[in-house]
Design a protein around this motif. Sequence first.
Motif, PDB file in Angstrom:
ATOM      1  N   PRO A  58      -5.823   3.114   2.403  1.00 22.19           N
ATOM      2  CA  PRO A  58      -5.515   4.349   1.783  1.00 22.19           C
ATOM      3  C   PRO A  58      -4.847   5.418   2.810  1.00 22.19           C
ATOM      4  CG  PRO A  58      -7.758   3.659   1.374  1.00 22.19           C
ATOM      5  CD  PRO A  58      -7.164   2.809   2.470  1.00 22.19           C
ATOM      6  N   LYS A  59      -4.762   5.071   3.725  1.00 22.60           N
ATOM      7  CA  LYS A  59      -4.223   5.958   4.884  1.00 22.60           C
ATOM      8  C   LYS A  59      -2.625   5.574   5.246  1.00 22.60           C
ATOM      9  CE  LYS A  59      -8.639   6.363   7.456  1.00 22.60           C
ATOM     10  NZ  LYS A  59      -9.609   6.451   8.693  1.00 22.60           N
ATOM     11  N   VAL A  60      -2.076   4.738   4.667  1.00 28.80           N
ATOM     12  CA  VAL A  60      -0.753   4.295   4.856  1.00 28.80           C
ATOM     13  C   VAL A  60       0.145   5.168   3.877  1.00 28.80           C
ATOM     14  CG1 VAL A  60       1.051   2.673   4.131  1.00 28.80           C
ATOM     15  CG2 VAL A  60      -1.237   1.746   5.070  1.00 28.80           C
ATOM     16  N   LYS A  61       1.098   5.898   4.593  1.00 31.69           N
ATOM     17  CA  LYS A  61       1.683   7.020   4.094  1.00 31.69           C
ATOM     18  C   LYS A  61       3.138   6.508   3.639  1.00 31.69           C
ATOM     19  CE  LYS A  61       2.368  11.070   6.201  1.00 31.69           C
ATOM     20  NZ  LYS A  61       2.492  11.850   7.190  1.00 31.69           N
ATOM     21  N   SER A  62       3.801   5.577   4.604  1.00 31.47           N
ATOM     22  CA  SER A  62       4.917   5.037   4.076  1.00 31.47           C
ATOM     23  C   SER A  62       5.184   3.807   4.896  1.00 31.47           C
ATOM     24  CB  SER A  62       6.234   5.940   4.561  1.00 31.47           C
ATOM     25  OG  SER A  62       6.191   6.344   5.973  1.00 31.47           O
ATOM     26  N   SER A  63       6.490   3.080   4.511  1.00 28.46           N
ATOM     27  CA  SER A  63       6.655   1.999   5.316  1.00 28.46           C
ATOM     28  C   SER A  63       8.066   1.548   4.896  1.00 28.46           C
ATOM     29  CB  SER A  63       5.986   0.700   4.815  1.00 28.46           C
ATOM     30  OG  SER A  63       6.348  -0.687   5.566  1.00 28.46           O
ATOM     31  N   ARG A  64       9.012   1.379   6.158  1.00 25.97           N
ATOM     32  CA  ARG A  64      10.341   1.094   5.949  1.00 25.97           C
ATOM     33  C   ARG A  64      10.765  -0.306   6.883  1.00 25.97           C
ATOM     34  NH1 ARG A  64      13.516   3.429  10.047  1.00 25.97           N
ATOM     35  NH2 ARG A  64      12.274   4.649  11.349  1.00 25.97           N
ATOM     36  N   VAL A  65      11.752  -0.928   6.485  1.00 22.06           N
ATOM     37  CA  VAL A  65      12.598  -1.668   7.184  1.00 22.06           C
ATOM     38  C   VAL A  65      13.746  -1.354   7.858  1.00 22.06           C
ATOM     39  CG1 VAL A  65      13.641  -4.275   7.373  1.00 22.06           C
ATOM     40  CG2 VAL A  65      11.397  -3.633   5.962  1.00 22.06           C
ATOM     41  N   ALA A  66      14.083  -1.405   9.037  1.00 24.57           N
ATOM     42  CA  ALA A  66      15.191  -0.624   9.574  1.00 24.57           C
ATOM     43  C   ALA A  66      16.349  -1.571   9.586  1.00 24.57           C
ATOM     44  CB  ALA A  66      14.907  -0.135  11.148  1.00 24.57           C
ATOM     45  N   ALA A 115       0.701  -1.028  -0.195  1.00 24.12           N
ATOM     46  CA  ALA A 115      -0.048   0.049  -0.216  1.00 24.12           C
ATOM     47  C   ALA A 115       0.722   1.184  -0.098  1.00 24.12           C
ATOM     48  CB  ALA A 115      -0.897   0.121   1.131  1.00 24.12           C
ATOM     49  N   SER A 116       2.078   1.315   0.414  1.00 24.45           N
ATOM     50  CA  SER A 116       2.775   2.390   0.552  1.00 24.45           C
ATOM     51  C   SER A 116       3.783   2.621  -0.773  1.00 24.45           C
ATOM     52  CB  SER A 116       3.827   2.199   1.824  1.00 24.45           C
ATOM     53  OG  SER A 116       4.706   1.265   1.499  1.00 24.45           O
ATOM     54  N   GLY A 117       3.448   1.703  -1.886  1.00 26.58           N
ATOM     55  CA  GLY A 117       4.132   1.710  -3.018  1.00 26.58           C
ATOM     56  C   GLY A 117       5.351   0.797  -3.336  1.00 26.58           C
ATOM     57  N   HIS A 118       5.662  -0.343  -2.385  1.00 25.71           N
ATOM     58  CA  HIS A 118       6.666  -1.269  -2.619  1.00 25.71           C
ATOM     59  C   HIS A 118       5.990  -2.401  -3.363  1.00 25.71           C
ATOM     60  CE1 HIS A 118       9.419   0.883  -0.154  1.00 25.71           C
ATOM     61  NE2 HIS A 118       8.426   0.889   1.063  1.00 25.71           N
ATOM     62  N   GLY A 119       6.912  -3.120  -3.897  1.00 26.10           N
ATOM     63  CA  GLY A 119       6.617  -4.392  -4.573  1.00 26.10           C
ATOM     64  C   GLY A 119       6.505  -5.348  -3.240  1.00 26.10           C
ATOM     65  N   GLU A 120       5.909  -6.505  -3.400  1.00 27.94           N
ATOM     66  CA  GLU A 120       5.802  -7.385  -2.435  1.00 27.94           C
ATOM     67  C   GLU A 120       6.908  -8.027  -1.873  1.00 27.94           C
ATOM     68  OE1 GLU A 120       1.065  -9.243  -3.380  1.00 27.94           O
ATOM     69  OE2 GLU A 120       3.137 -10.509  -3.766  1.00 27.94           O
ATOM     70  N   GLU A 121       7.815  -8.156  -2.495  1.00 24.24           N
ATOM     71  CA  GLU A 121       9.276  -8.396  -2.060  1.00 24.24           C
ATOM     72  C   GLU A 121      10.378  -7.424  -2.080  1.00 24.24           C
ATOM     73  OE1 GLU A 121       9.293 -13.245  -1.535  1.00 24.24           O
ATOM     74  OE2 GLU A 121       9.251 -12.763  -3.802  1.00 24.24           O
ATOM     75  N   GLY A 122      11.623  -7.914  -2.333  1.00 27.60           N
ATOM     76  CA  GLY A 122      12.604  -7.129  -2.668  1.00 27.60           C
ATOM     77  C   GLY A 122      13.151  -6.414  -1.412  1.00 27.60           C
ATOM     78  N   VAL A 123      13.098  -7.130  -0.025  1.00 25.54           N
ATOM     79  CA  VAL A 123      13.435  -6.542   1.262  1.00 25.54           C
ATOM     80  C   VAL A 123      13.611  -7.730   2.119  1.00 25.54           C
ATOM     81  CG1 VAL A 123      11.248  -5.880   2.034  1.00 25.54           C
ATOM     82  CG2 VAL A 123      13.576  -4.858   2.844  1.00 25.54           C
ATOM     83  N   SER A 124      14.495  -7.767   2.965  1.00 28.17           N
ATOM     84  CA  SER A 124      14.413  -8.932   4.068  1.00 28.17           C
ATOM     85  C   SER A 124      14.294  -8.131   5.341  1.00 28.17           C
ATOM     86  CB  SER A 124      15.954  -9.735   4.141  1.00 28.17           C
ATOM     87  OG  SER A 124      15.887 -10.474   4.971  1.00 28.17           O
ATOM     88  N   THR A 125      13.339  -8.955   6.077  1.00 29.40           N
ATOM     89  CA  THR A 125      13.238  -8.446   7.723  1.00 29.40           C
ATOM     90  C   THR A 125      13.943  -9.239   8.703  1.00 29.40           C
ATOM     91  OG1 THR A 125      11.204  -9.922   7.698  1.00 29.40           O
ATOM     92  CG2 THR A 125      10.673  -7.663   6.740  1.00 29.40           C
ATOM     93  N   ILE A 126      14.662 -10.172   8.007  1.00 34.50           N
ATOM     94  CA  ILE A 126      15.487 -10.914   8.975  1.00 34.50           C
ATOM     95  C   ILE A 126      16.917 -10.840   8.670  1.00 34.50           C
ATOM     96  CG2 ILE A 126      15.234 -13.125   7.806  1.00 34.50           C
ATOM     97  CD1 ILE A 126      15.079 -14.512  10.435  1.00 34.50           C
TER      98      ILE A 126
END
Length: 295
Positions: A270-278, A239-250
């Motif tokens: 629709p209320k999602v502004k952004s998402s990130r993995v730290a 919803a924040s504009g990323h593809g489903e994969e392309g990042v690891s959370t582990i």
Amino acid sequence: MTLTFATYNIQFGLGQDGQFDILRIADAVAEADIVCFQEVVQGWPRDSYEDQAAALAGRLNYFYVFGSTFDVDGSTRDEDGKVVNRRRTFGNMVASRWPISASRTLHLRKKPSPGVFDLQRCAVEAIVEVPGGPLRVYSTHLGHQAPSHRMPQVEALREYIFRAPYEAAPIDAPHPQPPESAFDWTEGLPFTPAPRSAILAGDFNCRPTSEEYAHLCGEPHHKHGRTRHYDQLVDTWVASGHGEEGVSTIYNRDGAYKIDHVLVTEDLAPKVKSSRVATDVTASDHYPVFVEFDV
């Protein structure tokens, strides 16, 4: 108003440096207004019998609820033979800047697998009194062994989440006796129906290519993306504009090992502004996932 949400599998406070430090876990997500934690423990010797849920909430100065369906004896006797009662728990937690008016813990089915290590799992539901209106939040951690173990768990979660608004809160209506009466069983507790808006977050132990993910978020379509039913959820990462994969959370996995997810009901997407993995946070073997909502 911007609401910052985070989910974090904390590996019982064990960092990538091999050190236990629950306070740096809390510091890593201190910017979030609401946090879902997984692999939180209480009463284990390796953590000096620490109540990690209380320690995390204390560091953040947040309200919290903790739930566990893994509850085993951890008692000892002191040198005088007196029983020191302890329980070893392993579960999930929701911490919030705002009060949590009600909570429930959902037992997730575990299929016995002789000779194979597994743990009893759960999901913790919290009704958070966000200033703009109450919000249901679920912190969960699915089985790690196989899709056949996780599918009954996601089926239960899906049914539970979409049934919750019709089951009401712990109190269905005000007590007939006035609040000042000694016979008022509720002691003036407010009636808080379960809101429809919900966030399901945690370590799902499955990637977006899995059958379990499709059961929660809809079957993939080559033209239209996910085809969702009314009782399925939206991935905030997408919803924040990323593809489903392309990042690891582990930690120590390639860039397509996204197993920590933040899913929401359709009205919140629709209320999602952004998402990130730290990925710079090393306090656990997982990375915290942050989502910003415009509420």
